[in-house]
Design a protein around this motif. Structure first.
Motif, short mmCIF file in Angstrom:
data_model
loop_
_atom_site.label_atom_id
_atom_site.label_comp_id
_atom_site.label_asym_id
_atom_site.label_seq_id
_atom_site.Cartn_x
_atom_site.Cartn_y
_atom_site.Cartn_z
N VAL A 124 0.74 -1.10 -0.17
CA VAL A 124 0.05 -0.05 0.13
C VAL A 124 0.88 1.19 -0.09
CG1 VAL A 124 -1.78 1.33 1.28
CG2 VAL A 124 -1.71 -1.08 1.48
N ALA A 125 0.60 2.14 -0.75
CA ALA A 125 1.08 3.59 -0.75
C ALA A 125 0.07 4.49 -1.21
CB ALA A 125 2.28 3.62 -1.81
N GLY A 126 -0.19 5.41 -0.27
CA GLY A 126 -1.56 6.46 -0.54
C GLY A 126 -2.70 5.65 -0.99
N GLY A 127 -3.01 6.12 -2.29
CA GLY A 127 -4.22 5.65 -3.07
C GLY A 127 -3.78 4.49 -3.64
N SER A 128 -2.78 4.12 -3.96
CA SER A 128 -2.22 2.90 -4.77
C SER A 128 -2.14 1.53 -3.78
CB SER A 128 -0.76 3.19 -5.41
OG SER A 128 -0.85 4.51 -5.90
N PHE A 129 -2.48 0.35 -4.27
CA PHE A 129 -1.84 -0.74 -3.81
C PHE A 129 -1.79 -1.88 -4.84
CE2 PHE A 129 -6.62 -0.77 -4.22
CZ PHE A 129 -6.85 -1.89 -4.57
N CYS A 130 -1.24 -3.08 -4.53
CA CYS A 130 -0.80 -4.49 -5.22
C CYS A 130 -1.20 -5.60 -4.48
CB CYS A 130 0.69 -4.19 -5.84
SG CYS A 130 1.21 -5.85 -6.58
N PHE A 161 -4.20 1.86 -9.25
CA PHE A 161 -4.05 3.17 -9.19
C PHE A 161 -5.25 4.05 -9.74
CE2 PHE A 161 -1.94 7.04 -10.80
CZ PHE A 161 -1.43 7.60 -9.58
N ALA A 162 -5.50 5.00 -8.72
CA ALA A 162 -6.74 5.99 -9.17
C ALA A 162 -7.90 5.06 -9.62
CB ALA A 162 -6.29 6.94 -10.68
N THR A 198 5.53 -0.32 -4.68
CA THR A 198 4.37 0.02 -5.15
C THR A 198 3.96 1.47 -4.74
OG1 THR A 198 3.41 -2.28 -4.97
CG2 THR A 198 1.72 -0.45 -5.05
N GLY A 199 3.46 2.21 -5.79
CA GLY A 199 3.00 3.51 -5.74
C GLY A 199 2.93 4.36 -6.79
N GLY A 200 1.77 4.81 -7.08
CA GLY A 200 1.54 5.50 -8.52
C GLY A 200 1.91 4.54 -9.57
N GLY A 201 1.79 3.17 -9.56
CA GLY A 201 2.44 2.11 -10.49
C GLY A 201 3.04 1.08 -9.73
N VAL A 241 -2.18 10.49 -20.01
CA VAL A 241 -0.93 10.85 -19.63
C VAL A 241 0.01 9.77 -19.25
CG1 VAL A 241 0.37 12.85 -18.36
CG2 VAL A 241 -1.86 13.24 -19.58
N GLU A 242 0.79 9.41 -19.68
CA GLU A 242 2.00 8.69 -18.88
C GLU A 242 2.56 9.24 -17.59
OE1 GLU A 242 5.64 5.52 -19.74
OE2 GLU A 242 4.22 6.16 -21.37
N SER A 243 3.16 8.60 -16.64
CA SER A 243 3.75 9.09 -15.59
C SER A 243 4.45 7.89 -14.94
CB SER A 243 3.07 9.89 -14.58
OG SER A 243 1.89 8.74 -13.91
N GLU A 244 5.66 8.18 -14.28
CA GLU A 244 6.37 7.33 -13.68
C GLU A 244 6.01 6.83 -12.49
OE1 GLU A 244 10.66 7.86 -13.41
OE2 GLU A 244 11.22 7.51 -15.49
N PRO A 245 6.13 5.60 -11.98
CA PRO A 245 5.58 5.46 -10.58
C PRO A 245 6.42 6.18 -9.31
CG PRO A 245 7.10 3.55 -11.53
CD PRO A 245 6.86 4.49 -12.48
#
Length: 720
Positions: free
Chosen positions: A21-27, A45-46, A101-104, A212-216
């Motif tokens: 878990v990281a913020g609103g991201s998870f795996c 994510f999102a 894990t986080g934003g990807g 829009v692509e972003s890095e994790p």
């Protein structure tokens, strides 16, 4: 499908899974690191599942799990081994997957050859994504997206849904290893691992949101110790209060709670200088919730008050301003949940708020009042007070009927039940019949009562005598009406609520524990309430059930009709202690700590309500969230309950009267935030007076419990 219309239960993740878990991201993956298709695993994510498959094979065989090292909430190392090599009796190829894990997601894969001969092998990574909404996964109603394209690029693979504008791009870094991308989702690496040497690959799953692509947050270009998620967690552990104890079991539980709360915090990129709010829990509720985030912030106040400030401010920005039946927004109403998924109709912020909650609005006022009691900066409270007034105005203009706060969804797209027991069958009569809305819940009237008292005290501090008298009168009237209409004298307990015809909903549940917490219960009825809560029908040995075992709808394996919820028990224990039922409160605290120990130090969202005499360990609930915010905050509140720690900074007082159970051990809370200062509280195993160091100027410690509340607001005596 909107998440709030789902009235079943989410898909079970299974025991052999690992959640990061990281913020609103998870795996969510298996314990060998693979993400297997066909279930609820994935990288999210999102509110979107970016990856539904991530399977690593060596020479067409899966990696055998050896161990998982869970370092931080967002980071784990999966240690495994490949199948044995030709001519070898055992495997000589170690596989290490270091995942962030986080934003990807970013994952380093190391193949280590433990033999004296070079190993030639083929590593393959199967990748897939439906680019589906979180709720499609949760409810197992996945809409297969036909326009997902797999576009092989140099050392990369792109899976993208043009219609949804979302997807993922997997980028391969690391050593100069030949890579073959085979559509629709297979990366093949032909490698030679030197004798006694390593080969390393770096894999990045970059999210694509709205094209829009972003890095994790963790990537090859950003060292783990430099990533924001790591910095946030480090700052949290340094800045928050710390509890040390000679009770080793409690120490483990508290350490886990603190870390989990830190991992669930939400940072708003549009307000980078503002304190964070908190998500409700992983995996299904990794977003801001009104009720959950407010109660979590209240439970965690002895550890940190910034969570309360950040949560209140963000909810204030999202407070209702118009009437919209589809989202149930109304002026002044505090929202229920915020979503970012592909099925939402986004606002300018990219999110959609749903307002189908009857209790978030009074709880907003309750938390603001409690925050002020802990000495939050006057300017912080003053800026939020108009939002509290708007919430109170919503209660009276839109929710009140016959002197009580009721709920009924505005369309068939909303939640049928809008209290914390929000499953469709969560509110029922003793015979098992489901109550029909509109419904006035017992605990919600208590929240409104507490909100009125909070506003009463704000007015008193401001010297606003007219407002002070008005809200004191409202509180007294509500309390009197509640104890008349909700009390069942022939049964000796409070009804869960009133149904659409005004009939008392006579099911015996834990709702009245919250009524003790809020203080709306008349003292002459509190003893019978406590007796029922601690009866064999209600108390399992690990906690109080949501519904008594002799009720018609009782099912210990259900979500709300007989299960045990830690936060529900924390509020009940706080209520029992408030009314002087020390032994009963201690019993709940010890039962919950025993349950936490059985769950390896982490209390889940809920667990099954079987009796401890039948099963000596708590039985997990299959779809329970873990970590989950208000469950994570529960152990912190349990410590406060045992210390009977109660500040009232505007009046310059701090009450503390420890009642630690025999053999519990000593406690020391350092860096406890109070009135802008950091104090230390020491209790030596329940013997002798507590020691408080560093009290702010103008504050005095009172070695005793806070005076009991009285039934009369007009008497000028103590109020709630």
């Amino acid at each position: 499908m909107d998440g709030w219309t789902f009235e079943g239960q989410p898909r079970a993740l299974g025991e052999a899974t690992m959640t990061l878990v990281a913020g609103g991201s998870f795996c969510v993956s298996t314990r060998n690191g693979d993400i297997l298709p066909g279930g609820a695993q994935g990288v999210f994510f999102a509110d979107t599942r970016l990856l539904s498959r991530w399977e690593l094979h060596i020479d067409d065989a899966p990696v055998e799990e050896l161990q998982v090292l869970a370092a931080e909430p967002y980071h784990a190392t999966f240690i495994g081994r490949a199948a044995r090599r030709p001519g070898q009796a055992e495997s000589t190829l170690l596989v290490i997957r270091d995942r962030f894990t986080g934003g990807g997601m970013c994952e380093d894969v190391v193949l280590r050859n433990l033999s004296d001969e070079p190993a030639g092998c083929v590593a393959s990574l199967n990748i897939a994504s439906e680019v589906c909404d979180l709720f499609e996964v949760k409810t197992n109603h996945i809409c297969r997206v036909t326009d997902v394209e797999a576009a092989p690029e140099e050392r990369a693979l792109r899976l993208f849904s043009a219609s949804r504008g979302r997807g993922v791009r997997v980028v391969v870094g690391g050593e100069d290893t030949p890579v073959l991308a085979v559509p629709p989702g297979l990366l093949v690496f032909r490698v030679v691992v030197p004798a006694r040497g390593d080969v390393r690959l770096c894999l990045q799953a970059n999210p694509i949101i709205d094209g829009v692509e972003s890095e994790p947050w963790f990537s090859a270009a950003c060292l783990p110790q430099q990533a924001e998620a790591a910095r946030w967690l480090c700052e949290w552990e340094v800045d928050t209060g710390a509890i040390t104890t000679s009770n080793t079991t409690l120490a483990t539980i508290l350490d886990r709670s603190r870390t989990d709360l830190g991992s669930l915090r939400l940072f708003d990129p549009d307000y980078p200088d503002e304190p964070p709010s908190i998500a409700a829990g992983a995996p299904w509720f990794m977003t801001l919730f009104g009720r959950d985030s407010l109660l979590t912030s209240w439970l965690a106040l002895p550890l940190d008050q910034n969570l309360a400030v950040g949560t209140l401010r963000r909810l204030a920005r999202l407070q209702g301003v118009k009437t919209d039946p589809l989202t149930e927004e109304e002026p002044g109403k505090i929202m229920h949940e915020l979503r970012y998924g592909v099925s939402t109709a986004p606002s300018d912020s990219g999110a959609r708020a749903y307002y189908g909650s009857v209790d978030a609005s009074p709880l907003f006022v309750v938390l603001l009042g409690e925050l002020r009691r802990w000495g939050a900066h006057h300017d912080v409270v003053e800026k939020l007070l108009p939002h509290a007034d708007a919430a109170l105005d919503w209660i009276e203009r839109y929710g009140m009927r016959d002197g009580f706060l009721w709920y009924r969804r505005k369309t068939d797209q909303g939640l049928a039940n809008q209290g914390w027991k929000d499953s469709f069958d969560g509110i029922n009569f003793a015979d098992g019949a489901i109550a029909r809305p509109p419904i006035a819940l017992a605990e919600v009237q208590g929240y409104v009562y507490a909100a009125y008292l909070a506003r009463h005290y704000f007015a008193r501090e401001a010297g606003d005598a007219e407002t002070e008298r008005r809200y004191a009168a409202k509180a007294a009237e509500l309390r009197e009406a509640f104890n008349e209409r909700f009390w069942l004298p022939d049964r000796g307990y409070y009804a869960m609520g009133l149904d659409r015809d005004g009939r008392p909903i006579d099911g015996l549940g834990s709702n009245m524990g919250h009524c003790l917490w809020s203080g709306i219960v008349d003292r002459d009825k509190a003893g019978q309430v406590a007796e029922h809560l601690m009866s064999p029908a209600m108390f399992t040995g690990f906690g109080v059930r949501t519904l008594a075992a002799d009720m018609g709808a009782y099912n210990p394996m259900s979500y709300h009709n007989g299960s045990v919820w830690p936060h529900d028990n924390a509020l009940t224990a706080a209520g029992l202690m408030r009314y002087g039922f020390i032994e009963e409160a201690q019993t709940i605290v010890l039962g919950l700590l025993d349950a936490a120990r059985a769950f390896n130090g982490r209390l889940p969202e809920l667990f099954c309500g079987f009796d401890r005499h039948e099963f000596p360990v708590p039985v997990p609930y299959p779809t329970s969230c873990s970590p989950q915010a208000w469950a994570s905050a529960t152990p912190i509140q349990l410590v406060r309950i045992l210390l009977r720690l109660d500040p009232w900074v505007p009046r310059g007082k701090l009450w503390i009267a420890p009642v630690l159970p025999d053999g519990f051990g000593s406690l020391r809370i350092s860096r406890l935030p109070l009135a802008g200062a950091r104090i230390t509280v020491e209790v030596d195993g329940g013997f002798g007076d507590p020691v408080v160091i560093g009290l702010p100027e103008g504050m005095c410690m009172i070695a005793g419990p806070r005076p009991a509340m009285t039934a009369s607001v007009h008497a000028g005596q103590w109020i709630g």
